[in-house]
Design a protein around this motif. Structure first.
Motif, PDB file in Angstrom:
ATOM      1  N   ILE A 122     -16.175  98.408  72.223  1.00 37.57           N
ATOM      2  CA  ILE A 122     -17.160  97.418  72.681  1.00 37.57           C
ATOM      3  C   ILE A 122     -17.408  97.630  74.173  1.00 37.57           C
ATOM      4  O   ILE A 122     -16.476  97.580  74.977  1.00 37.57           O
ATOM      5  CB  ILE A 122     -16.649  95.983  72.444  1.00 37.57           C
ATOM      6  CG1 ILE A 122     -16.365  95.755  70.956  1.00 37.57           C
ATOM      7  CG2 ILE A 122     -17.645  94.953  72.954  1.00 37.57           C
ATOM      8  CD1 ILE A 122     -15.671  94.437  70.675  1.00 37.57           C
ATOM      9  N   HIS A 144     -12.561  90.573  71.044  1.00 35.64           N
ATOM     10  CA  HIS A 144     -13.377  91.218  70.016  1.00 35.64           C
ATOM     11  C   HIS A 144     -14.201  90.174  69.257  1.00 35.64           C
ATOM     12  O   HIS A 144     -15.378  90.398  68.948  1.00 35.64           O
ATOM     13  CB  HIS A 144     -12.485  92.006  69.050  1.00 35.64           C
ATOM     14  CG  HIS A 144     -12.017  93.305  69.611  1.00 35.64           C
ATOM     15  ND1 HIS A 144     -12.276  94.508  69.018  1.00 35.64           N
ATOM     16  CD2 HIS A 144     -11.322  93.593  70.742  1.00 35.64           C
ATOM     17  CE1 HIS A 144     -11.753  95.486  69.743  1.00 35.64           C
ATOM     18  NE2 HIS A 144     -11.166  94.945  70.794  1.00 35.64           N
ATOM     19  N   THR A 180     -18.441  89.913  69.793  1.00 36.18           N
ATOM     20  CA  THR A 180     -19.371  90.141  68.690  1.00 36.18           C
ATOM     21  C   THR A 180     -20.007  88.860  68.167  1.00 36.18           C
ATOM     22  O   THR A 180     -21.215  88.819  67.897  1.00 36.18           O
ATOM     23  CB  THR A 180     -18.642  90.866  67.541  1.00 36.18           C
ATOM     24  OG1 THR A 180     -17.486  90.105  67.162  1.00 36.18           O
ATOM     25  CG2 THR A 180     -18.198  92.249  67.977  1.00 36.18           C
ATOM     26  N   PRO A 183     -22.658  94.731  70.640  1.00 37.26           N
ATOM     27  CA  PRO A 183     -22.419  95.617  69.493  1.00 37.26           C
ATOM     28  C   PRO A 183     -21.008  96.182  69.504  1.00 37.26           C
ATOM     29  O   PRO A 183     -20.451  96.478  70.566  1.00 37.26           O
ATOM     30  CB  PRO A 183     -23.462  96.730  69.683  1.00 37.26           C
ATOM     31  CG  PRO A 183     -23.810  96.705  71.129  1.00 37.26           C
ATOM     32  CD  PRO A 183     -23.651  95.285  71.575  1.00 37.26           C
ATOM     33  N   ASN A 184     -20.434  96.319  68.324  1.00 38.37           N
ATOM     34  CA  ASN A 184     -19.123  96.934  68.160  1.00 38.37           C
ATOM     35  C   ASN A 184     -19.278  98.082  67.174  1.00 38.37           C
ATOM     36  O   ASN A 184     -19.455  97.869  65.974  1.00 38.37           O
ATOM     37  CB  ASN A 184     -18.111  95.912  67.637  1.00 38.37           C
ATOM     38  CG  ASN A 184     -16.721  96.508  67.496  1.00 38.37           C
ATOM     39  OD1 ASN A 184     -16.450  97.593  67.998  1.00 38.37           O
ATOM     40  ND2 ASN A 184     -15.833  95.805  66.809  1.00 38.37           N
TER      41      ASN A 184
END
Length: 728
Positions: free
Chosen positions: A417, A551, A555, A561-562
């Motif tokens: 990320i 995380h 997101t 965006p990951n």
């Protein structure tokens, strides 16, 4: 060769080690005299070129003006005479195709004179242009096999140099590589294009702030190169290292990096000898290597150069990788540049330190003593914030590879990320501007060490964040996601171009508000930065990039965006926004971007296919036989004890038998997975291999690594992690 034989050979190589040549003597030949001695640099050009030719060439190098073709013959002749004096018999146009490696084709200087002798010739047309076969390099459909013509074009901004070989020397001329129809088939051409673009847009900003000098703005780079060293006896006993660059099997050693005792520790004797030798060769080539040290993982090391112009830094980094590998051989070692050659310990990155600079300003990312008052600095930082937020998928794509996937998010490497770390001081300044308040100074002050004999140490404006992919580090940004085996050209092209687009946007906004009235500049700057923060501050994050909370927040709440795998990341190269970005500034055409997506997906697929084949072969021919031999020893022992009336059984026999059975089943499953790999589309194949083949390979490894921990050491043929990492 058994593990014990290999280990004994490696131990002998360490204990009986002597440098392969006469020890270096920097007292007799000073590094200052050695540095650049094999480079056709500014000093050599001044000595050997007529003044008018030298001045013309310098304008091209320093100011980016078009090269004058009429000077080519004079430069070529001077270059030839200099090379002949250095013992060169051949010359080569060095270029960087989309393999990511260095390519070269050698041609001799000598031409028969028709009288039984020969003369040395090298004309301007041979300097300016070469013609290697373009059909056998990766081109992603830009060329077909029967369309073989490609051209190398002399890159005046990167100096020619002499490479030494035990049997002589040859002249190397850095070049760009393009097709007969003009498409870029290399790493250098887009980088040169992007350097031009960012210069134009950065100068617009400087002009708004009152700088009419027209001084060229250049992108600068300083890539830190991490690598592993292992004894060559181990390397040749590991087919997976030779063919895949990483260990596909290997159980966790009893000791790894947990004690933090390797980082910055005393450099082992043989390794230090290698480092000195490599630096000696790089000095000759004018590569400004500065720092050397042990890295975090056992067997891992780092070499870092000083800052240089982006194009030259890219060429020099290719030289560094080549020199590290060739010099390691001389010292009985193998240099591993794979991002993750060993599972479970730190992988290797290539932290790309990036900045913009020009005469009169130095780094345009230098905050000065009062960053809250440095509007120009804040504008350039705002451009970074906007560009990384808009094009974070692109940044992930340009560091995507099958090898870097194993590293990103593991141990010291940043997550997939993309986010920016600005530090508490700068984050506070930008936050206050967003809120409509005037930023105030935050004194960093001095550190109180508490020891009278130590001087007070000035404290930097912000701490460092090892988990951030894109971090501000004082007067530059550090892009930490680049892999150790990668060319830095791709990431620099992306950063240059997306930064140019944001500078273009900001310049247009400032120009529309101020209309040349400097009294309105401060208000305009505040408005532009506030607007950017309102829309793009979600990319700023100063916390732990490894945490599950981040995380989730990134997101789900921030919408970042990951893209955890290259199979997902590489297609971002042809996203409509990316195509629009690059085509707008003529850095890439749509066709060139599509070709790169095709090439990088194909390289990903071929790497996984190769690794899968290796897993099957090594498991069948090395690991399974070792396990069966040990199984037989245990079974024979149990049978012998029973024969003499002593009841004896062992759980180890049952464990070995069960894991051999499960490993066989996993091998069959992997073979079936690979047989069903029938996708014709590269993207679909990458997705299939990523989510099907790689897990199947890990399943085989799980049982093989268990067997390594229980099978008798003298029966295990592959060198272990503890041997490879600690015998130096």
């Amino acid at each position: 060769m058994s593990s014990n034989q290999t280990r004994q050979s490696a131990i002998s190589a360490v204990t009986n080690y002597t440098p392969p040549a006469t020890p270096l003597n920097f007292a007799e030949q000073k590094p200052t005299d050695l540095f650049g001695c094999n480079v056709f640099n500014d000093v050599v050009m001044q000595e050997r070129l007529p003044k008018d030719v030298y001045k013309s060439l310098k304008k091209t190098i320093d100011e980016g003006q078009k090269v004058d073709p009429s000077i080519a013959d004079t430069v070529a002749n001077a270059m030839k005479e200099w090379a002949l004096e250095k013992g060169a018999t051949h010359y080569t146009h060095v270029f960087y195709p989309l393999t990511g490696l260095t390519a070269e084709k050698h041609d001799g200087f000598l031409t028969p004179d028709g009288k039984g002798s020969a003369i040395a010739e090298f004309e301007g047309k041979l300097l300016i242009q070469g013609e290697p076969d373009a059909s056998s390099f990766p081109n992603g459909g830009l060329r077909t096999t029967f369309e073989a013509r490609g051209y190398t074009a002399w890159d005046v901004t990167s100096p020619a140099y002499i490479l030494e070989n035990p049997n002589g020397t040859f002249l190397c001329i850095p070049t760009a590589f393009i097709s007969w129809t003009g498409e870029a088939l290399d790493k250098k051409t887009p980088l040169l294009r992007s350097n031009q673009v960012v210069n134009v847009q950065a100068q617009r900003i400087l002009k708004i702030f009152g700088d009419d000098s027209g001084n060229r703005v250049v992108s600068n780079a300083g890539p830190e190169q991490e690598y592993f060293l292992i004894d060559r006896n181990f390397y040749f006993a590991r087919p997976d290292l030779q063919l895949a660059g990483r260990t596909l099997f290997g159980s966790k050693p009893a000791k790894g990096q947990e004690l933090d005792d390797h980082y910055f520790g005393a450099i082992p004797r043989r390794v230090l000898s290698f480092m000195m030798d490599a630096e000696n060769e790089l000095y000759k080539l004018g590569v400004p290597v500065k720092t050397r040290h042990n890295e975090v993982a056992p067997g891992q090391f780092e070499l870092a150069p000083l800052y240089e112009h982006a194009n030259l830094a890219t060429d020099h980094n290719q030289m560094i990788m080549t020199t590290l590998k060739s010099t390691a051989k001389k010292h009985g070692m193998a240099c591993l540049l794979h991002e993750k050659p060993f599972a479970g310990i730190n992988g290797s990155g290539k932290h790309l330190n990036f900045s913009l600079g020009c005469a009169g300003h130095g780094s345009l990312f230098d905050p000065g003593k009062n960053p809250h008052k440095n509007a120009q600095f804040l504008i350039f930082c705002a451009a970074i914030i906007r560009s990384v937020h808009l094009h974070s998928k692109l940044l992930r794509a340009v560091v995507a590879s099958v090898s870097n996937d194993h590293r990103l998010g593991a141990n010291e490497a940043p997550p997939a990320i993309m986010s920016i770390f600005m530090g508490s001081h700068l984050t506070e300044i930008f936050q206050k501007i967003k809120e409509g308040n005037s930023p105030t100074p935050t004194s960093s002050g001095f550190l109180k060490v508490g020891v009278d004999t130590l001087p007070p140490l000035p404290r930097d404006a912000g701490d460092r964040n090892r988990t951030s992919p894109f971090a501000f580090t004082g007067n530059r940004f550090e892009f930490r996601a680049v892999g150790s085996n990668a060319s830095i050209a791709g990431p620099q092209v992306a950063i240059n171009t997306m930064l140019a687009e944001s500078l273009d946007f900001i310049a247009t906004e400032l120009e529309s508000v101020t209309k040349g009235d400097q009294s309105k500049l401060n208000e305009a700057v505040q408005k532009v930065i506030k607007d950017i923060m309102d829309k793009h501050d979600s990319i700023l994050f100063d916390g732990d990039g490894y945490s599950d909370e981040w995380h989730k927040e990134a997101t789900e709440e921030r919408g970042l965006p990951n893209l955890p795998t290259s199979a997902e990341a590489i297609p971002a190269l042809t996203d409509p926004a990316v195509i629009e970005l690059f085509t707008k500034y003529n850095v890439f055409s749509k066709e060139e971007l599509e070709s790169r997506e095709e090439i990088y997906l194909e390289q990903y697929n071929q790497a996984v296919v190769t690794e899968a084949a290796l897993v099957v072969k090594l498991a069948k021919t090395l690991i399974f036989p070792s396990g069966v031999r040990y199984q037989k020893e245990l079974a024979d022992t149990c049978a012998s004890m029973k024969a003499i009336g002593v009841p004896f059984t062992t759980d180890v026999l049952e464990d070995v038998t069960e894991n051999l059975r499960k490993m066989q089943a996993a091998i069959v499953a992997l073979e079936k997975v690979m047989e069903e790999n029938t996708a014709e589309d590269q993207g679909k194949e990458a997705t299939y291999l990523c989510y099907t083949a790689l897990p199947a390979m890990l399943e085989v490894r799980k049982y093989a690594d268990y067997l390594e921990d229980v099978v008798a050491d003298d029966l295990w043929t592959l060198p272990s992690y503890s041997e490879m990492l600690f015998i130096k």
